[in-house]
Design an enzyme around this catalytic site. Structure first.
Site: not given
Lengths: 73, 484
Positions: B168, B170-173, B190, B232, B282
């Protein structure tokens, strides 16, 4: 030193500025809040921190757990 | 396998962030702040730039107390978005949607694997100090600390760690909680949340490669919802119009990462540990609460010489994040709907990461619009995120809000065309989600009624009178004359 957010005293210097001695940052071990010495009082002063964002140390155990911890297989 | 490239005028593919920044600067879409700034001014500049029409990226060359530069608002305008795709900077939004949709179908375009990468110039695995390398700052006033808001995070499936497909991006804070410690938000729906649950059931850590400052399409793809078993990287090549991206082995972990990144932080999520994380300003335009969330221990940092820290501002829409997750939310939802309902014409899911969605579709029979909305609500992204779904006829442009409002005001009978579906999955960051993670959904069917639905009145649409095009040209000419 007192954490501006949760008012506890378990606070350490987290880091000093890599260039010059122009600021340092602090870490609260109770609520994980961090702040920089050069920030404005609404972020650094326990008396002037926005009450809406204050955390009481006793509330931490009641916070939502995200994501929930699944049972061991 | 990759399909042959169609002949178009869009050859541009950026292999790293710096190549894109050079194009932005040449196009007047990047400005440099050469004077030293206080770290906490960067968030304000990101807000200010996003407020401008076609606001530029802003590069801060000197940040007080730090060594390295920061760039923000890189994706923060439709001009920058178009340039990211190698299109003219004034390309209309719908044209960008259609081009993105076309490139989407080039998937998969497998990446090229390379040994060397600029970020391997420097490596640290002892006395790690994120602040030595990254010019970290608080984005919004009541954020709990400094956050990485635009990291591209690579992780593998704990039960199938060799699987390329299940790897994966992904963008996660991520909240910075120390020199080598980060908080991370991995929500259950997610992909990373799924991987974390699998690992924690086995009491194992989740190795992560946190890549900062990737080429713009890779960052764009990291915030794009696709199926769990799709990689991705194969989509980055597709969205680069068939040009494969470059990936390389991470310095210490068994993960493949974008070769063009500025900084690669390696580490792992500590199993079965939660600590206070947040609040954080957010994308719904409000602060998240403080919750107990997962924690990452950093084990190494690799970085280019003079690494650029790319981060984004997010606040009340529109800000940079809204551009970053506008069309890449719209196109996958469009494709998923189209598989089942070829009648669907276009999807505008640009509102708060698809919490609000407008779908235009042909209507075959009564109730069809509502059925399309139900399908949207059963897609992986729509299930949790989408809350307000507006369905319009195929001749309504869902990107033209004046047309959408026209459809709502002239097609909707609130008694039969508005449906509430209670107790559904929801997006916890939506402040109206109650309890956090649950939604009641609303479908507004603004399509023209069709049998066997009762059609009380026939509706004959107005069409432009003959000569409208001629008069448009005449009036435009007169306006030019009046200006001259």
């Amino acid at each position: 030193m007192i954490c501006p957010r949760c008012d506890t005293d378990k606070v350490d210097v987290m880091v000093q500025s890599p260039v010059g001695h122009v600021w340092e940052m602090y870490l609260c071990h109770t609520c994980a809040y961090t702040w920089r010495s050069t920030e404005t009082p609404d972020k650094t002063d326990p008396a002037r921190y926005n009450p809406h964002f204050k955390i009481k140390a006793g509330e931490i155990g009641q916070m939502l757990v995200i994501p929930p911890i699944v049972p061991l297989a | 396998m990759a399909q042959a490239l169609p002949k178009t005028e869009v050859p541009q593919a950026y292999m790293d962030l710096r190549a894109f920044l050079a194009v932005l600067e040449a196009e007047g879409q990047l400005v440099r702040v050469k004077e030293e700034v206080d770290p906490e001014e960067i968030g304000a500049a990101g807000r200010a730039s996003a407020d401008l029409p076609n606001g530029p990226a802003v590069m801060f060359e000197k940040v007080r107390g730090y060594r390295n530069p920061v760039v923000t608002n890189v994706h923060g305008s439709w001009a920058n978005h178009a340039l990211m795709m190698g299109m003219p900077r004034d390309t209309p939004t719908k044209a960008q949607f259609l081009e993105l949709s076309r490139r989407w179908d080039l998937y998969p375009v497998p990446p090229e694997r390379v040994e060397d990468a600029p970020f391997k110039q420097n490596f640290v695995d002892r006395d790690i100090n994120l602040f030595d390398i990254i010019s970290l700052y608080r984005i919004n006033t009541y954020d709990a600390g400094c956050f990485l808001s635009k990291a591209c995070i690579v992780s593998a499936d704990p039960e199938d760690p060799k699987s390329y497909a299940k790897t994966n991006l992904g963008t996660y804070r991520m909240q910075v909680k120390g020199k080598d410690r980060l908080g991370i938000q991995a929500l259950p729906f997610h992909d990373l949340g799924l991987q974390l649950a699998k690992a924690e059931a086995l009491n194992r850590p989740v190795p992560l490669a946190i890549c900062l400052g990737c080429d713009p399409i890779t960052t764009f793809m990291a915030s794009t919802p696709i199926r769990y078993d799709q990689n991705e990287y194969d989509y980055v090549g597709a969205l680069n119009n068939g040009v494969p991206m470059r990936i390389t082995k991470a310095p210490t972990l068994d993960l493949e990462v974008p070769a063009g990144c500025e900084i690669c932080i390696e580490g792992y999520i500590e199993p079965r540990v939660r600590e206070v994380e947040g609040p954080f300003g957010e994308f719904p335009g409000s602060y998240s609460g403080a919750r107990l969330q997962a924690v990452v221990r950093v084990t190494s940092i690799s970085y280019r010489d003079n690494p650029i820290f790319e981060n984004l501002y997010l606040g009340i829409p529109w800000s940079e994040i809204d551009y970053l997750m506008a069309l890449n939310t719209s196109v996958p939802l469009y494709k998923m709907l189209k598989e089942t309902f070829p009648e669907v014409e276009a999807v505008n899911a640009m509102y708060t990461h698809g919490i609000g969605v407008i779908v235009s579709t042909k209507v075959r029979f009564g109730g069809f619009g509502k059925a399309v909305a139900m399908r949207l609500l059963s897609t992986p992204h729509g299930m949790a995120y989408s809350k307000i779904i507006i369905i319009v006829d195929e001749f309504v442009d869902p990107f033209n809000l004046a047309q959408v409002m026209w459809a709502m005001t002239t097609r909707v009978d609130p008694d039969k065309d508005v449906s509430i579906i209670k107790n559904c999955p929801g997006m916890p960051l939506d402040p109206s989600s109650n309890p956090p993670g649950m939604h009641n959904k609303m479908i507004i069917d603004a399509t023209t009624p069709k049998a066997p639905e009762i059609v009380s009145r026939e509706t004959e649409l107005l069409t432009p009178p003959a000569g409208t095009a001629k008069w448009a040209a005449i009036i435009a000419g007169l306006v030019r004359q009046a200006r001259d």
